[in-house]
Design a protein around this motif. Sequence first.
Motif, short mmCIF file in Angstrom:
data_model
loop_
_atom_site.label_atom_id
_atom_site.label_comp_id
_atom_site.label_asym_id
_atom_site.label_seq_id
_atom_site.Cartn_x
_atom_site.Cartn_y
_atom_site.Cartn_z
N ALA A 70 -51.72 -66.10 15.24
CA ALA A 70 -52.81 -65.18 15.56
C ALA A 70 -54.09 -65.95 15.89
O ALA A 70 -54.82 -65.58 16.82
CB ALA A 70 -53.04 -64.23 14.40
N ALA A 130 -55.97 -65.96 19.55
CA ALA A 130 -57.37 -65.53 19.64
C ALA A 130 -58.29 -66.65 20.12
O ALA A 130 -59.48 -66.41 20.32
CB ALA A 130 -57.84 -65.01 18.29
N GLY A 138 -60.51 -59.43 16.04
CA GLY A 138 -59.76 -58.45 15.25
C GLY A 138 -59.08 -59.04 14.03
O GLY A 138 -58.19 -58.41 13.45
N LEU A 139 -59.50 -60.26 13.61
CA LEU A 139 -58.86 -60.94 12.48
C LEU A 139 -59.83 -61.08 11.32
O LEU A 139 -61.05 -61.13 11.50
CB LEU A 139 -58.39 -62.33 12.90
CG LEU A 139 -57.57 -62.45 14.18
CD1 LEU A 139 -57.24 -63.92 14.46
CD2 LEU A 139 -56.30 -61.64 14.09
N ARG A 198 -55.30 -62.20 8.54
CA ARG A 198 -54.70 -60.88 8.75
C ARG A 198 -55.19 -60.31 10.09
O ARG A 198 -56.38 -60.41 10.42
CB ARG A 198 -55.10 -59.91 7.65
CG ARG A 198 -54.71 -60.36 6.25
CD ARG A 198 -53.20 -60.21 6.00
NE ARG A 198 -52.87 -60.68 4.66
CZ ARG A 198 -52.50 -61.93 4.36
NH1 ARG A 198 -52.42 -62.83 5.33
NH2 ARG A 198 -52.21 -62.27 3.12
N VAL A 199 -54.28 -59.69 10.83
CA VAL A 199 -54.64 -59.01 12.08
C VAL A 199 -54.96 -57.57 11.72
O VAL A 199 -54.09 -56.81 11.29
CB VAL A 199 -53.49 -59.05 13.10
CG1 VAL A 199 -53.90 -58.32 14.38
CG2 VAL A 199 -53.10 -60.49 13.40
N THR A 228 -57.21 -55.39 13.87
CA THR A 228 -57.33 -54.59 15.10
C THR A 228 -57.03 -55.51 16.27
O THR A 228 -57.93 -56.18 16.78
CB THR A 228 -58.74 -54.00 15.23
OG1 THR A 228 -59.71 -55.04 15.06
CG2 THR A 228 -58.98 -52.93 14.16
N HIS A 229 -55.79 -55.55 16.67
CA HIS A 229 -55.37 -56.48 17.72
C HIS A 229 -56.15 -56.24 19.01
O HIS A 229 -56.14 -55.15 19.58
CB HIS A 229 -53.87 -56.32 17.99
CG HIS A 229 -53.31 -57.41 18.85
ND1 HIS A 229 -52.99 -58.66 18.36
CD2 HIS A 229 -53.04 -57.44 20.19
CE1 HIS A 229 -52.53 -59.41 19.33
NE2 HIS A 229 -52.54 -58.69 20.45
#
Length: 478
Positions: free
Chosen positions: A81, A85, A151-152, A178-179, A181-182
């Motif tokens: 993730a 990003a 979003g992380l 943690r994701v 809102t992708h």
Amino acid sequence: MTSPKLTSAAELRTAGRHPALPFRVFLVDGRELSMLRLLRVLPEKRIVGEAQLDGCRVLAKLFIGTRGERHWRQECAGLAALAEAGVATPPLVAAVAMAGGGYALMTAFLDRAEDLAECWARVTGRAPGDGEALAVLAPALSLLGRLHAAGLVQDDLHLGNFLRHDGSVFLVDGDGVRVLTHGQAVPRARACANLAVLLAQLPPVWDRQMAALLPAYIAGSGTSPPDLPALAEQVARVRAWRLGDFLAKSVRDCTLFAVERSATRFSAVVRAQAEPLASLLAAPDCAIDAGSRLKDGGTTTVARVVAAGRVLLIKRYNLKDLRHAFGRLWRPSRAWHSWREAHRLRFLGIATPEPLALIEERVGPLRRRAWLISEFCAGPSLLSHLAADREPPEDEATAILALFESMCRQRISHGDLKATNLLWDAGQVMVIDLDAVVQHRSAAAHARAWRRDRARLLRNWPAGSLLHRWLDQHLPAA
């Protein structure tokens, strides 16, 4: 040259905190990983260290616990993730199961990297808002802003999870990522709460500098500033939780503290000092007898000793008679209380000599004598350092007011505020003799205790003296 010992996850679990180095593990893809240097060990759970894979240096995380697969997968997902990003993190080299159980994850080893916790330790004594200190914090805040914009969030935020290498700052520990809102920014309330986790780890005196800290975060996130009162409330809540968690750890065997319990003895020592102080911990009375006694009263014996090349202070809490001994059986010892309060003060940025070890004699759950071992502070007391017929010098005046403003802000009372319990050392006032220190839950309780503390401090000097009048005018009001 002899090859490193071949081992397995099961053997590493039984090795505790000190697996023998070097060692090798087989990976299910047929390769071998050689662990060369340990950086962190969570017994029976995880081992992190510098290793070699395919002739290249890597940072290896070995997940050896029963829940290892879940944490390994979370680490893999978190690193993926971050990479997606565009948040700087060391490149993933390999993530593969270990032969015979356990999982391994390897990232590029950043040679001569320094975590921001180490950088912060060099500047933490500077005044709040100092430019060099802000320069240490800004990259972490900016990177956190970028994380939120993508979003992380990071559930294990601390400065040790930011690495500075070749002019760039990297975020590590994908297990905590943690994701939420992708592809969209984290909601403001959730971002504010996550930002508060990082800010709560700064000394409380930095709380008034939030406006100076936020530009770096805003530059990373590309959002408008968070609501300052809401952020301050979140910071206070997180710090209170962290303090409670830290104090609980101070009497529990963990990464920071080595704790041993038996039917006749309890001991807690700062883990980094456990080996150097082993002989002193085994026979504290012998160290007292060989040291220089500073006090030898009925209830306490205090001695200055030299151990492991350091000058230390041992305070033994005695039992003066049978009635006194019976009264102390059921309560935590004064050494226990002083141990916890010393850690509390230092956690909150209030100067006191570093507490190194606590020992209690016990009969089952019942307490008898106790010892507290701490750094020795050679500075003079304020009673001898300050002259009654003049105002304190500028440096001393600033330090005195900063100390009591901080204690009042945290609702902390001392309980025996004699000037001999305040030492002038290295440009700051050190608080000692913490047997009666209390952090009050209510403002009213603290106000009553502060009135007593304030009056006791003023009684150290004649009522008409210049110093007495200056203190009465400048100390926080009763």
